[in-house]
Design an enzyme around this catalytic site. Sequence first.
Site, PDB file in Angstrom:
ATOM      1  N   VAL A  81      36.556  54.334  53.090  1.00 25.73           N
ATOM      2  CA  VAL A  81      37.530  55.409  52.923  1.00 25.73           C
ATOM      3  C   VAL A  81      38.871  54.837  52.469  1.00 25.73           C
ATOM      4  O   VAL A  81      39.271  53.750  52.879  1.00 25.73           O
ATOM      5  CB  VAL A  81      37.712  56.205  54.239  1.00 25.73           C
ATOM      6  CG1 VAL A  81      38.184  55.297  55.363  1.00 25.73           C
ATOM      7  CG2 VAL A  81      38.676  57.373  54.059  1.00 25.73           C
ATOM      8  N   THR A  82      39.556  55.578  51.603  1.00 28.49           N
ATOM      9  CA  THR A  82      40.914  55.213  51.222  1.00 28.49           C
ATOM     10  C   THR A  82      41.722  56.476  50.974  1.00 28.49           C
ATOM     11  O   THR A  82      41.203  57.595  51.015  1.00 28.49           O
ATOM     12  CB  THR A  82      40.936  54.292  49.989  1.00 28.49           C
ATOM     13  OG1 THR A  82      42.241  53.704  49.863  1.00 28.49           O
ATOM     14  CG2 THR A  82      40.610  55.048  48.704  1.00 28.49           C
ATOM     15  N   SER A 144      43.709  48.193  46.387  1.00 26.12           N
ATOM     16  CA  SER A 144      42.316  48.422  46.781  1.00 26.12           C
ATOM     17  C   SER A 144      41.479  48.636  45.532  1.00 26.12           C
ATOM     18  O   SER A 144      41.991  49.038  44.483  1.00 26.12           O
ATOM     19  CB  SER A 144      42.212  49.655  47.682  1.00 26.12           C
ATOM     20  OG  SER A 144      43.004  49.520  48.839  1.00 26.12           O
ATOM     21  N   LEU A 145      40.180  48.403  45.656  1.00 21.75           N
ATOM     22  CA  LEU A 145      39.307  48.688  44.525  1.00 21.75           C
ATOM     23  C   LEU A 145      37.950  49.179  45.002  1.00 21.75           C
ATOM     24  O   LEU A 145      37.514  48.900  46.111  1.00 21.75           O
ATOM     25  CB  LEU A 145      39.162  47.466  43.618  1.00 21.75           C
ATOM     26  CG  LEU A 145      38.592  46.180  44.203  1.00 21.75           C
ATOM     27  CD1 LEU A 145      37.097  46.119  43.961  1.00 21.75           C
ATOM     28  CD2 LEU A 145      39.268  44.980  43.554  1.00 21.75           C
ATOM     29  N   GLY A 157      37.717  52.253  39.912  1.00 21.58           N
ATOM     30  CA  GLY A 157      38.628  51.179  39.562  1.00 21.58           C
ATOM     31  C   GLY A 157      39.508  50.677  40.677  1.00 21.58           C
ATOM     32  O   GLY A 157      39.036  50.380  41.772  1.00 21.58           O
ATOM     33  N   SER A 159      43.540  50.652  42.702  1.00 12.68           N
ATOM     34  CA  SER A 159      44.787  51.342  43.035  1.00 12.68           C
ATOM     35  C   SER A 159      45.799  50.343  43.577  1.00 12.68           C
ATOM     36  O   SER A 159      45.449  49.429  44.327  1.00 12.68           O
ATOM     37  CB  SER A 159      44.542  52.454  44.061  1.00 12.68           C
ATOM     38  OG  SER A 159      44.030  51.934  45.274  1.00 12.68           O
ATOM     39  N   CYS A 175      39.615  51.417  54.262  1.00 14.30           N
ATOM     40  CA  CYS A 175      38.474  50.582  53.849  1.00 14.30           C
ATOM     41  C   CYS A 175      37.522  50.299  55.002  1.00 14.30           C
ATOM     42  O   CYS A 175      36.746  49.331  54.961  1.00 14.30           O
ATOM     43  CB  CYS A 175      38.953  49.280  53.216  1.00 14.30           C
ATOM     44  SG  CYS A 175      40.084  49.559  51.831  1.00 14.30           S
TER      45      CYS A 175
END
Length: 224
Positions: A81-82, A144-145, A157, A159, A175
């Site tokens: 999760v993000t 994050s990716l 992609g 962020s 995450c």
Amino acid sequence: MDKRIPVGADTLRIRNLGLQDYDTVWQAMRDFTVRRDSATVDELWWVEHPPVFTLGLNGQECHLRDVGDIPVVRCDRGGQVTYHGPGQSIVYILVDLRRRALGVRQLVDALELSVVDLLQSYEIETERRANAPGVYVQGRKIASLGLRVRKGCCYHGLSLNVAMDLSPFYRIDPCGYSGMEVIDLKRLGMELPLADVQQNLSRYLVRRLGYSAPFYGEENRMIK
């Protein structure tokens, strides 16, 4: 300009799509990837999203601790999760990995190292973690990716937190890690226009991904 232009594999189109709903861009990424073929130019899409939590393929709802009125979207990227929101610079990576002879691990390294390059240019020390993809500053996550690969082509992609309200991150386990702290460039003393960050990071992405012919596509225009 049509996306099927007669150029080599080293060509990369870069688009700035502005503020867009997450669902709209997610569907556009999937459509682009389904339709693309050997003549399709690779693309980077820069975008901001209104506040939204996203759950990846491995996402567990127990990591959504107090979402309140922020919508939650379960999507098809990798990871947990993000949070996405205004002031965060997001770049979606629409690349034919087979054509570029890139493996997923090589792509992850290239994305992370592009952020490291950018932050080093701002004299910010960074770290990477083998068991928790992304880029960290002072032990706190700044980038994050999450990716998805379909028929040798990737989408989703990266962020980067630039100047945003970070409080929604503390309503989840970022995450999937309870207690993970986050940070942005503004809190590191770097007050930079989002457009400048995007332009600078684009340069490092182009270099790390090995393109020699980048160009900018239509601004603020969603892909059809």
